[in-house]
Design a protein around this motif. Structure first.
Motif, PDB file in Angstrom:
ATOM      1  N   ILE D  59       9.748  -2.272  -7.944  1.00 23.85           N
ATOM      2  CA  ILE D  59       9.484  -2.110  -6.510  1.00 23.85           C
ATOM      3  C   ILE D  59       8.155  -1.390  -6.300  1.00 23.85           C
ATOM      4  CG2 ILE D  59      10.328  -1.156  -4.337  1.00 23.85           C
ATOM      5  CD1 ILE D  59      13.133  -1.605  -5.238  1.00 23.85           C
ATOM      6  N   LEU D  60       7.859  -0.409  -7.158  1.00 20.97           N
ATOM      7  CA  LEU D  60       6.591   0.297  -7.024  1.00 20.97           C
ATOM      8  C   LEU D  60       5.417  -0.665  -7.182  1.00 20.97           C
ATOM      9  CD1 LEU D  60       5.383   3.188  -6.714  1.00 20.97           C
ATOM     10  CD2 LEU D  60       5.175   3.225  -9.184  1.00 20.97           C
ATOM     11  N   VAL D  61       5.490  -1.535  -8.195  1.00 19.94           N
ATOM     12  CA  VAL D  61       4.410  -2.498  -8.400  1.00 19.94           C
ATOM     13  C   VAL D  61       4.344  -3.481  -7.229  1.00 19.94           C
ATOM     14  CG1 VAL D  61       3.557  -4.355  -9.884  1.00 19.94           C
ATOM     15  CG2 VAL D  61       4.454  -2.261 -10.901  1.00 19.94           C
ATOM     16  N   SER D  62       5.503  -3.902  -6.732  1.00 20.29           N
ATOM     17  CA  SER D  62       5.500  -4.799  -5.569  1.00 20.29           C
ATOM     18  C   SER D  62       4.799  -4.135  -4.390  1.00 20.29           C
ATOM     19  CB  SER D  62       6.931  -5.152  -5.153  1.00 20.29           C
ATOM     20  OG  SER D  62       7.573  -5.887  -6.144  1.00 20.29           O
ATOM     21  N   TRP D  63       5.080  -2.850  -4.205  1.00 20.42           N
ATOM     22  CA  TRP D  63       4.446  -2.127  -3.098  1.00 20.42           C
ATOM     23  C   TRP D  63       2.933  -2.094  -3.282  1.00 20.42           C
ATOM     24  CZ3 TRP D  63       2.029   2.868  -3.083  1.00 20.42           C
ATOM     25  CH2 TRP D  63       1.698   3.328  -1.794  1.00 20.42           C
ATOM     26  N   ILE D  64       2.496  -1.815  -4.507  1.00 17.69           N
ATOM     27  CA  ILE D  64       1.055  -1.752  -4.768  1.00 17.69           C
ATOM     28  C   ILE D  64       0.425  -3.122  -4.548  1.00 17.69           C
ATOM     29  CG2 ILE D  64      -0.661  -1.417  -6.593  1.00 17.69           C
ATOM     30  CD1 ILE D  64       1.131   0.820  -7.712  1.00 17.69           C
ATOM     31  N   VAL D  65       1.071  -4.173  -5.057  1.00 19.13           N
ATOM     32  CA  VAL D  65       0.537  -5.531  -4.906  1.00 19.13           C
ATOM     33  C   VAL D  65       0.491  -5.916  -3.424  1.00 19.13           C
ATOM     34  CG1 VAL D  65       1.059  -7.964  -5.330  1.00 19.13           C
ATOM     35  CG2 VAL D  65       1.210  -6.314  -7.199  1.00 19.13           C
ATOM     36  N   HIS D  66       1.551  -5.565  -2.694  1.00 18.62           N
ATOM     37  CA  HIS D  66       1.603  -5.870  -1.268  1.00 18.62           C
ATOM     38  C   HIS D  66       0.451  -5.208  -0.532  1.00 18.62           C
ATOM     39  CE1 HIS D  66       3.316  -5.626   2.886  1.00 18.62           C
ATOM     40  NE2 HIS D  66       3.769  -6.821   2.586  1.00 18.62           N
ATOM     41  N   HIS D  67       0.189  -3.968  -0.876  1.00 13.87           N
ATOM     42  CA  HIS D  67      -0.880  -3.268  -0.168  1.00 13.87           C
ATOM     43  C   HIS D  67      -2.250  -3.737  -0.601  1.00 13.87           C
ATOM     44  CE1 HIS D  67       0.812  -0.853   2.754  1.00 13.87           C
ATOM     45  NE2 HIS D  67       1.726  -0.412   1.936  1.00 13.87           N
ATOM     46  N   ASP D  68      -2.390  -4.081  -1.867  1.00 10.91           N
ATOM     47  CA  ASP D  68      -3.679  -4.638  -2.295  1.00 10.91           C
ATOM     48  C   ASP D  68      -3.960  -5.923  -1.535  1.00 10.91           C
ATOM     49  OD1 ASP D  68      -4.140  -2.599  -3.997  1.00 10.91           O
ATOM     50  OD2 ASP D  68      -3.860  -3.711  -5.850  1.00 10.91           O
ATOM     51  N   LEU D  69      -2.898  -6.684  -1.266  1.00 12.67           N
ATOM     52  CA  LEU D  69      -3.092  -7.915  -0.489  1.00 12.67           C
ATOM     53  C   LEU D  69      -3.427  -7.597   0.972  1.00 12.67           C
ATOM     54  CD1 LEU D  69      -2.940 -11.002  -0.292  1.00 12.67           C
ATOM     55  CD2 LEU D  69      -0.500 -10.774   0.160  1.00 12.67           C
ATOM     56  N   MET D  70      -2.652  -6.693   1.554  1.00 15.11           N
ATOM     57  CA  MET D  70      -2.836  -6.395   2.973  1.00 15.11           C
ATOM     58  C   MET D  70      -4.195  -5.759   3.260  1.00 15.11           C
ATOM     59  SD  MET D  70      -0.566  -7.482   5.021  1.00 15.11           S
ATOM     60  CE  MET D  70       0.989  -8.356   4.862  1.00 15.11           C
ATOM     61  N   ARG D  71      -4.756  -5.115   2.236  1.00 13.81           N
ATOM     62  CA  ARG D  71      -6.092  -4.533   2.412  1.00 13.81           C
ATOM     63  C   ARG D  71      -7.139  -5.596   2.682  1.00 13.81           C
ATOM     64  NH1 ARG D  71      -7.801  -1.386  -2.655  1.00 13.81           N
ATOM     65  NH2 ARG D  71      -9.823  -1.395  -1.649  1.00 13.81           N
ATOM     66  N   LEU D  72      -6.854  -6.819   2.258  1.00 15.75           N
ATOM     67  CA  LEU D  72      -7.826  -7.907   2.416  1.00 15.75           C
ATOM     68  C   LEU D  72      -7.653  -8.638   3.737  1.00 15.75           C
ATOM     69  CD1 LEU D  72      -7.480  -9.455  -1.176  1.00 15.75           C
ATOM     70  CD2 LEU D  72      -9.081  -7.699  -0.433  1.00 15.75           C
ATOM     71  N   VAL D  73      -6.659  -8.250   4.519  1.00 17.68           N
ATOM     72  CA  VAL D  73      -6.276  -8.997   5.718  1.00 17.68           C
ATOM     73  C   VAL D  73      -6.705  -8.214   6.950  1.00 17.68           C
ATOM     74  CG1 VAL D  73      -4.292  -9.888   6.999  1.00 17.68           C
ATOM     75  CG2 VAL D  73      -4.341 -10.052   4.509  1.00 17.68           C
ATOM     76  N   HIS D  74      -7.172  -8.923   7.963  1.00 23.03           N
ATOM     77  CA  HIS D  74      -7.619  -8.185   9.154  1.00 23.03           C
ATOM     78  C   HIS D  74      -6.705  -8.390  10.356  1.00 23.03           C
ATOM     79  CE1 HIS D  74      -9.210 -11.395  11.783  1.00 23.03           C
ATOM     80  NE2 HIS D  74      -9.306 -12.042  10.657  1.00 23.03           N
ATOM     81  N   ALA D  75      -5.776  -9.349  10.279  1.00 22.13           N
ATOM     82  CA  ALA D  75      -4.919  -9.597  11.432  1.00 22.13           C
ATOM     83  C   ALA D  75      -3.630 -10.245  10.962  1.00 22.13           C
ATOM     84  CB  ALA D  75      -5.622 -10.500  12.441  1.00 22.13           C
TER      85      ALA D  75
END
Lengths: 202, 202, 202, 202
Positions: D59-75
């Motif tokens: 779950i920790l890695v999923s959280w990190i991966v999720h946030h790394d993805l969301m950092r690239l998104v603007h909307a």
């Protein structure tokens, strides 16, 4: 007297997030007999997976609807806090009818279980309608939100309420159709809102 | 030494949101016998629904009161963090007396259960009073908050404490009246605060 | 590569808030026999209340210590995310040794239970020490944090680690003294940090 | 139509934080027989500790991966909200296969349990891939994110999906190797992302 909606949204988000995560606690191997292989037990748990997926979708849509509403609001008040509390009480209650549903999807009591499940949504939809009216009466909508938008939201909310009442009655004779109706109305709610809601920048 | 109240509020909000959502875990079909129809079992769970609704209201009002207080505060300190921890310990504890209440609302031990339930609020109200005094002693109120406002809050908190003590005693002889008193004092607290609290912009 | 600490703090705050709220789930009337009056049962649960209060204090202090540390940090990194994950794993684990402690405070196995409880803190304190060193090695402290401050924090963390090891050993012969030592070291940690930490505005 | 990603991130963070904290509820002394000493029981719980640590890491890695993805998104958009809901459903589901895994790590059904555990990751990885494509199709990436970066993320996601499928099959014949493969792919994911991701300031 009015303050921004940040804190009521943060608190509500927390409640939605927790309620949606507690759903998994109802899925347990003990619910099915331990005789037979593990694989057979995992398959026999399908009513629990189905109820989990259904209620996850229900809470997710409630969260989206709640936020679409809150986006239109510029301030909160004591009555809004209390009525919003009723909405949250509904959300936190959902895991219980979900467990009732899961335990009875295969049994002779499925009609009662689905009616209870749908009946919960009647109360929840009532709370959402009350929240909308409380906001409208307190004149807490953002100035750029016109009467037409509020009217469209109101029609959507009332339609949902009516359909949940119908689904509860239908559940008594055709429970699976009632469940399908629940999914359909939410898909419709999502579509309706997706289209030309005026953009309210935050 | 002092820092803003954002983080202590965010942490507190999380605890309130979780405690209020855990209440539903106490509602379980296993609490009533499985003989009879599902409908009869769902009806027989009424003490659990009632206890759920009551404690949901209790935690919701605590959250509102907590935030009304924090709105008047401009900074936190180590003592405030610790005393606020006592308030939060009270909030997270509520699911337990709630389950005791639900399990005994119909039985011969109702007086003990309600007294235990009300006794929890005595401790909780004590923690709130302590929090108020710790903030006052640390001079952490916003400059625009005058002594009159603080005095009104203090009177409200002390009145609540007194009434919870009374409710605990009343519970031993008239448990239902004690529960009604609990609701009444919270409605009063909500009203009192609703009126002319000076607007503290955030 | 580095980003601000807002999101790792928000995630950590969530985990702390949830873990501290789950503690109450261990307090259940079923843990004591149902014979005797309700009042007797509620009194017989004292080990559960004590363990609840103790672990609530433990997690609260961990949260304060975690934030006092994060206040000194200006950016995060992948290693910090992972080591912070170890700290959070420790925090979420606490409810289990708490339940072991509560179930054995009155029994013949108290020494084992308290040693297990204290042993958890050894691991947790190890994770905190690792987090501090990972931050230091990555040069992620704010520029205004001088070496003296870091040194004081490091000494505090190492002292705590040493005392938790000692408490684990003491638990095997004098469990109640080990528990008292746990409270004492945390009161000391709170005091130490309370004093002249340089004010780092946020 | 598009709005910022703050609220979807806050809601997702809440779900991740709660799911990761619920894992501990599966560790209970009742899972092992009460005969023998407390120490023997605590040692006999090792499959539960191992499953806890494994899923915490997952779950920790999923959280990190999720946030790394969301950092690239603007909307965000309605489809993103729904597909992100699928990702969150996967995350909240993890405690159940974790408990199945823990209960069967020592028994004859270990192959089925590990295959079920890995199969969950196939679904979860599918949801992550779908989220990526939904974001790409909606052109919701930040303007400064170039096609090369998106391509690298896409290759990583597809590789992970393939390996989870392989792990599920391997589990049927060599369950421990399948678990090791799960850890390895996540360590690789963390490393890959750690390197030259373009810095997107927030």
């Amino acid at each position: 007297m009015a303050e921004g909606t940040n804190r009521i949204e943060a608190f509500s988000d927390g409640v939605f997030a927790i309620a949606i995560t507690l759903l998994v606690l109802e899925i347990r191997l003990q619910h099915v007999g331990v005789e037979g292989s593990l694989w057979a037990s995992l398959v026999a748990l399908w009513p629990y997976y189905l109820a989990f997926a259904l209620s996850f979708f229900v809470i997710l849509v409630s969260w989206i609807v709640h936020h679409d509403l809150m986006r239109l609001v510029h301030a909160t008040s004591r009555p809004v806090q209390l009525v919003n509390g009723c909405v949250l009480a509904y959300v936190t209650f959902i895991p219980f009818p979900t467990s009732v549903l899961a335990a009875n999807l295969r049994g002779p009591e499925i009609a009662t279980a689905v009616a209870f499940y749908c009946g919960t949504f009647v109360l929840g939809s009532g709370a959402f309608n009350l929240l909308l009216e409380t906001i409208a009466r307190g004149q807490l909508f953002r100035p750029e939100v016109d009467a037409q938008t509020i009217g469209r939201v109101r029609r959507g909310y009332r339609m949902a309420f009516t359909i949940y009442v119908a689904a509860t009655l239908i559940a008594l004779v055709a429970p699976w159709w009632a469940l399908a109706l629940n999914v359909a109305v939410r898909v419709h709610l999502l579509r309706m809102r997706y289209k030309p809601v005026p953009l309210v920048a935050r």
